[in-house]
Design a protein around this motif. Structure first.
Motif, short mmCIF file in Angstrom:
data_model
loop_
_atom_site.label_atom_id
_atom_site.label_comp_id
_atom_site.label_asym_id
_atom_site.label_seq_id
_atom_site.Cartn_x
_atom_site.Cartn_y
_atom_site.Cartn_z
N LYS A 153 0.83 -1.22 0.00
CA LYS A 153 0.00 0.00 0.00
C LYS A 153 0.86 1.26 0.00
N SER A 154 1.82 1.32 0.92
CA SER A 154 2.63 2.54 1.04
C SER A 154 3.47 2.76 -0.21
N THR A 155 4.02 1.66 -0.74
CA THR A 155 4.84 1.76 -1.96
C THR A 155 3.99 2.30 -3.10
N LEU A 156 2.75 1.82 -3.17
CA LEU A 156 1.84 2.25 -4.22
C LEU A 156 1.48 3.73 -4.06
N VAL A 157 1.14 4.13 -2.84
CA VAL A 157 0.78 5.54 -2.61
C VAL A 157 1.98 6.45 -2.88
N SER A 158 3.16 6.00 -2.47
CA SER A 158 4.39 6.78 -2.73
C SER A 158 4.56 6.99 -4.22
N ARG A 159 4.42 5.91 -4.94
CA ARG A 159 4.65 5.93 -6.39
C ARG A 159 3.62 6.81 -7.09
N TRP A 262 -4.47 -5.77 -7.73
CA TRP A 262 -3.58 -6.93 -7.55
C TRP A 262 -2.16 -6.44 -7.81
N ASN A 263 -1.50 -6.15 -6.71
CA ASN A 263 -0.17 -5.54 -6.80
C ASN A 263 0.92 -6.62 -6.90
N LYS A 264 2.14 -6.18 -7.14
CA LYS A 264 3.33 -7.05 -7.22
C LYS A 264 3.26 -8.03 -8.40
N VAL A 265 2.62 -7.61 -9.50
CA VAL A 265 2.55 -8.52 -10.64
C VAL A 265 3.94 -8.81 -11.23
N ASP A 266 4.89 -7.91 -10.96
CA ASP A 266 6.26 -8.17 -11.45
C ASP A 266 6.80 -9.47 -10.87
N LEU A 267 6.39 -9.77 -9.63
CA LEU A 267 6.86 -11.01 -9.01
C LEU A 267 6.26 -12.22 -9.72
N SER A 369 2.15 -3.04 -10.53
CA SER A 369 3.41 -3.25 -9.81
C SER A 369 3.84 -1.88 -9.34
N ALA A 370 3.85 -1.70 -8.04
CA ALA A 370 4.25 -0.41 -7.48
C ALA A 370 5.74 -0.18 -7.72
N VAL A 371 6.47 -1.26 -8.04
CA VAL A 371 7.91 -1.15 -8.26
C VAL A 371 8.22 -0.77 -9.70
N THR A 372 7.60 -1.47 -10.65
CA THR A 372 7.91 -1.18 -12.06
C THR A 372 6.99 -0.11 -12.65
N GLY A 373 5.85 0.14 -12.00
CA GLY A 373 4.92 1.16 -12.50
C GLY A 373 3.84 0.61 -13.39
N VAL A 374 3.84 -0.69 -13.62
CA VAL A 374 2.82 -1.30 -14.48
C VAL A 374 1.43 -1.07 -13.86
N GLY A 375 0.48 -0.67 -14.70
CA GLY A 375 -0.92 -0.57 -14.27
C GLY A 375 -1.27 0.68 -13.47
N LEU A 376 -0.30 1.53 -13.18
CA LEU A 376 -0.60 2.67 -12.31
C LEU A 376 -1.51 3.70 -12.99
#
Ligand SMILES: Nc1nc2c(ncn2[C@@H]2O[C@H](COP(=O)(O)OP(=O)(O)OP(=O)(O)O)[C@@H](O)[C@H]2O)c(=O)[nH]1
Ligand SMILES: [Mg+2]
Length: 415
Positions: A153-159, A262-267, A369-376
């Motif tokens: 959640k926090s990673t997503l909101v940050s991004r 559905w977050n973390k799809v990169d994983l 993916s809050a890390v790669t930015g996919v779907g944001l």
């Protein structure tokens, strides 16, 4: 069990905590604001129906409640001491337990008063914020980001907000809800509220104690439920969150309108690649096996040339075994990837799982993916579209520009 707490504690020379005690300890360690600290302390106090929580500070003195960041909590059985058990308080008896309970009660009332104070201030700030947004079209809606602890959640909101929020690969990284301003594709601003993560079987006492934090969820115009799509127990996590939301009386209408992320799809992709490689290797091995089997059948064919029917049956049987085997390994692989789903086709899986999952076709599900930015971007667009209808209704309201008495809770606060 109670004896073993004491026994283990003495044997290891370290505090032994049960689940609730541990959660409280983590909350306390991560609490930064006054409100969160008060809530953590209240949670500890509320867990004392059959136990007592005592804190041993650096100086070795024991106090109830108010445990500091580095203090140790000891959870022990009240009953054990009352019956002459080897508790922490020497010469303990029913009178002492009652005395301690009285002290706990007094402390609890003090804490509740302080929390009510903090809540009042927050509600007044919220009311002031709403009063400042009186012009139609200028309201800033709040979107509460909820979900199981560690879902991202926090990673997503940050991004999404391009700001920093503390995130970590641990339970309850966030204990204080934070608001972040985000611009939606339509140009409208929203406030994203990063909230405390939920857990399965959240103890009732904790729900009560963290009610002030959960106010954000109840007050929000829209909810975004973040799930770790790579978690093997996604179903359970999802259900646990829904259970807490119902327990804190979030209106059903808001739950129906909730966006599921559905977050973390990169994983999943990473795991899927590993799985593909494994599958390829398996297929190669299977091909080698089949070649070996065929060679064997050829030999049989030569030997049993007069019994071709039996031979054919035998070969078909072997092939169906191969098919079944390869299908099984594929299913196993899918399960390894994400517990139930492949990242590709959520809709099909949703259908497989009946009404349990909201499918993509319902328009409420986004993979990110809050890390790669996919779907944001897709998520922001969805938030935009979900907020639009209710705002449109407000805009055509006849009363929008007129003075209205403050809402009931605000007037309560003013009193
Ligand atoms: N690979 C990957 N890791 C992610 C993603 N989103 C978050 N993470 C990681 O997951 C861990 C937890 O992230 P947080 O943002 O702290 O999760 P949270 O839901 O806010 O957790 P709590 O505050 O404890 O409820 C961190 O290590 C993040 O870096 C993602 O999309 N992909
Ligand atoms: Mg967090």
């Amino acid at each position: 069990m109670r004896l073993s707490y004491t026994f283990l504690q003495r044997a290891w020379g370290k505090p032994v905590l049960d689940r609730v005690g541990l959660i409280i300890q983590i909350f306390n360690a991560h609490a930064q604001t006054k409100e969160a600290k008060l809530q953590a302390e209240l949670a500890a106090l509320m867990c004392k129906r059959s136990r007592l929580v005592r804190v041993r500070g650096h100086d070795g003195r024991n106090t109830f409640g108010g445990f500091g960041g580095s203090g140790e909590i000891e959870v022990v059985s009240a009953r054990g001491r009352a019956s002459g058990g080897r508790g922490f308080i020497s010469g303990a008896g029913e009178t002492e337990i009652q005395l301690q309970r009285q002290r706990i009660l007094e402390r609890k009332q003090k804490l509740l008063a302080e929390i009510a104070d903090v809540r009042r201030t927050r509600a007044m700030q919220r009311a002031a914020r709403k009063r400042n947004e009186k012009l139609p079209g200028q309201e800033i809606p709040t979107v509460a980001v909820v979900g199981y602890t560690n879902a991202g959640k926090s990673t997503l909101v940050s991004r999404l907000s391009n700001t920093y929020l503390y995130s970590d690969d641990r339970l309850f990284a966030t204990v204080d809800p934070k608001l972040r301003s985000v611009k939606l594709p339509s140009g409208r601003k929203v406030l994203l509220s990063d909230t405390v993560g939920f857990i399965s079987d959240l103890p009732v006492q904790l729900v009560e104690a963290f009610h002030a934090t959960l106010e954000e969820v109840i007050e929000a115009d829209l909810l975004v439920h973040v799930l770790d799509s790579s978690a093997p127990n996604l179903d359970e996590n999802r259900e646990s969150v829904m259970e807490v939301l119902r327990r804190i009386s979030v209106p059903e209408e808001k739950l129906q309108n909730m966006i599921e992320v559905w977050n973390k799809v990169d994983l999943l992709e990473e795991k899927s690649e590993i799985c593909d490689l494994e599958e390829e290797e398996e297929e190669e091995e299977e091909e080698e096996d089949i070649d070996a089997t065929c060679d064997q059948h050829d030999d049989n064919q030569v030997i049993n040339c007069n019994d071709s029917g039996d031979l054919e049956e035998e070969i078909n049987h072997d092939h169906s075994d191969d098919e079944q085997e390869s299908r099984l390994s594929f299913d196993e692989c899918s399960n390894t990837v994400n517990g139930h789903f492949t990242g590709e086709d959520v809709t099909a899986i949703a259908a497989d799982n009946g009404s349990k999952f909201q499918s993509k076709s319902s328009g409420l599900l986004v993979e990110t993916s809050a890390v790669t930015g996919v779907g944001l971007q897709q998520l922001l667009e969805l938030i935009d579209s979900k907020l639009k209808p209710c705002r449109a209704v407000e805009r055509i309201s006849f009363f929008h520009s007129k003075w209205r008495p403050p809402r009931r809770e605000d007037s309560d606060i003013a009193v």
